[in-house]
Write an enzyme that holds these catalytic residues in place. Structure first.
Site, mmCIF file in Angstrom:
data_model
loop_
_atom_site.group_PDB
_atom_site.id
_atom_site.type_symbol
_atom_site.label_atom_id
_atom_site.label_comp_id
_atom_site.label_asym_id
_atom_site.label_seq_id
_atom_site.Cartn_x
_atom_site.Cartn_y
_atom_site.Cartn_z
ATOM 1 N N SER A 1 7.865 -52.066 79.388
ATOM 2 C CA SER A 1 7.427 -50.634 79.931
ATOM 3 C C SER A 1 6.472 -50.276 79.279
ATOM 4 C CB SER A 1 8.815 -49.801 79.493
ATOM 5 O OG SER A 1 9.941 -50.201 79.914
HETATM 6 N N1 SAH Z 1 13.349 -52.646 77.516
HETATM 7 C C1 SAH Z 1 12.528 -53.752 78.250
HETATM 8 C C2 SAH Z 1 12.187 -53.322 79.558
HETATM 9 C C3 SAH Z 1 12.639 -54.561 80.261
HETATM 10 S S1 SAH Z 1 12.471 -54.196 81.854
HETATM 11 C C4 SAH Z 1 11.215 -53.815 77.342
HETATM 12 O O1 SAH Z 1 11.135 -52.982 76.219
HETATM 13 O O2 SAH Z 1 10.634 -54.704 77.351
HETATM 14 C C5 SAH Z 1 14.508 -54.235 82.613
HETATM 15 C C6 SAH Z 1 14.922 -55.512 82.094
HETATM 16 O O3 SAH Z 1 16.347 -55.162 82.605
HETATM 17 C C7 SAH Z 1 14.777 -56.722 82.649
HETATM 18 O O4 SAH Z 1 14.427 -57.778 81.755
HETATM 19 C C8 SAH Z 1 16.040 -57.326 83.660
HETATM 20 O O5 SAH Z 1 16.239 -58.599 83.400
HETATM 21 C C9 SAH Z 1 17.032 -56.345 82.846
HETATM 22 N N2 SAH Z 1 18.234 -56.161 83.839
HETATM 23 C C10 SAH Z 1 18.351 -55.803 84.833
HETATM 24 N N3 SAH Z 1 19.483 -55.745 85.445
HETATM 25 C C11 SAH Z 1 20.320 -56.114 84.316
HETATM 26 C C12 SAH Z 1 21.754 -55.965 84.040
HETATM 27 N N4 SAH Z 1 22.692 -55.703 84.847
HETATM 28 N N5 SAH Z 1 22.238 -56.245 82.719
HETATM 29 C C13 SAH Z 1 21.385 -56.654 81.754
HETATM 30 N N6 SAH Z 1 19.927 -56.689 82.177
HETATM 31 C C14 SAH Z 1 19.355 -56.196 83.149
#
Ligand code: SAH
Length: 208
Positions: free
Chosen positions: A60
């Site tokens: 993000s």
């Molecule tokens: N907080 C992260 C942002 C990652 S983007 C950072 O600081 O880098 C969001 C993430 O959510 C992705 O890696 C995606 O694979 C994950 N995601 C999506 N659906 C999910 C679910 N049901 N359970 C766990 N992770 C999930």
């Protein structure tokens, strides 16, 4: 040296945008974002931009991380749940503010890489799991704070039920490609209060 300047520039930008909470700024200052960014984007590690990570996901934007962290109002004795570990950056920032952070990621590769980053940076108060975060983490619930960093049309009910009374959840809602709004939900004894914070853009929250 260059890095230090880049980081200061980013912190000044966050301040100008209205993020003045010193605990939030200090947590961001303490976490080396370059460790969470792919080799090919190292020169952009301190730009206020989201960047691609493996598995088609993104780390993000720093300002979104800052606003979400601010909205969560984390205190040092709290237990926090994050859904969507991704690069691990948001969890690392939260780890500087909370007693313990639990973070769930559905992609095994991302989960593994994030875990090794936490070990390397000695962020020993983060516990991770690979799986479907929409189910929450019932064995450790309830949580004082829950942060969701991927967006779906509705807030998963399992997460609402794993929030403690008085607890706060910050989550986007909205389908991929349509408008997404960041919500701050506080649980009360007899229900939930919902506040709209801002428009955002997140990758999809995928259940199952
Ligand atoms: N907080 C992260 C942002 C990652 S983007 C950072 O600081 O880098 C969001 C993430 O959510 C992705 O890696 C995606 O694979 C994950 N995601 C999506 N659906 C999910 C679910 N049901 N359970 C766990 N992770 C999930």
């Amino acid at each position: 040296m260059l890095r230090a300047n880049d980081k200061i520039r980013l912190l000044m930008k966050l301040r100008r945008e209205g993020i003045t909470d010193t605990r939030v700024l200090s947590a961001i200052e303490q976490i080396p974002r370059e460790e969470f960014v792919d080799a090919r984007f190292q020169d952009q590690a301190y730009e206020d931009t989201a960047l691609p990570i493996d598995a088609g996901q993104t780390i993000s934007m720093p300002s979104v991380v800052a606003w979400m962290t601010w909205a969560l109002q984390v205190e040092d004795r709290m237990k926090v749940l994050e859904i969507g570990t991704g690069s691990g950056y948001q969890a690392a920032v939260l780890a500087k503010l909370a007693r313990r952070v639990y973070s769930i990621e559905r992609h095994r590769d991302l989960h593994k890489i994030a875990e090794s980053r936490f070990n390397q940076l000695r962020l020993t108060n983060i516990t991770t799991r690979c799986g479907d975060g929409t189910k929450g983490w019932p064995e450790v619930a309830p949580f004082d704070r829950i942060i969701v960093t991927a967006s779906a049309g509705e807030v998963p009910s399992a997460l609402l039920s794993q929030l403690s009374i008085g607890g706060i959840m910050v989550t986007p809602v909205g389908e991929h490609g349509s408008e997404q709004i960041l919500l701050r939900i506080q649980r009360h004894e007899h229900g939930y209060d919902t506040q709209h914070l801002m428009n955002v853009r997140f990758v999809p929250l995928v259940s199952g």
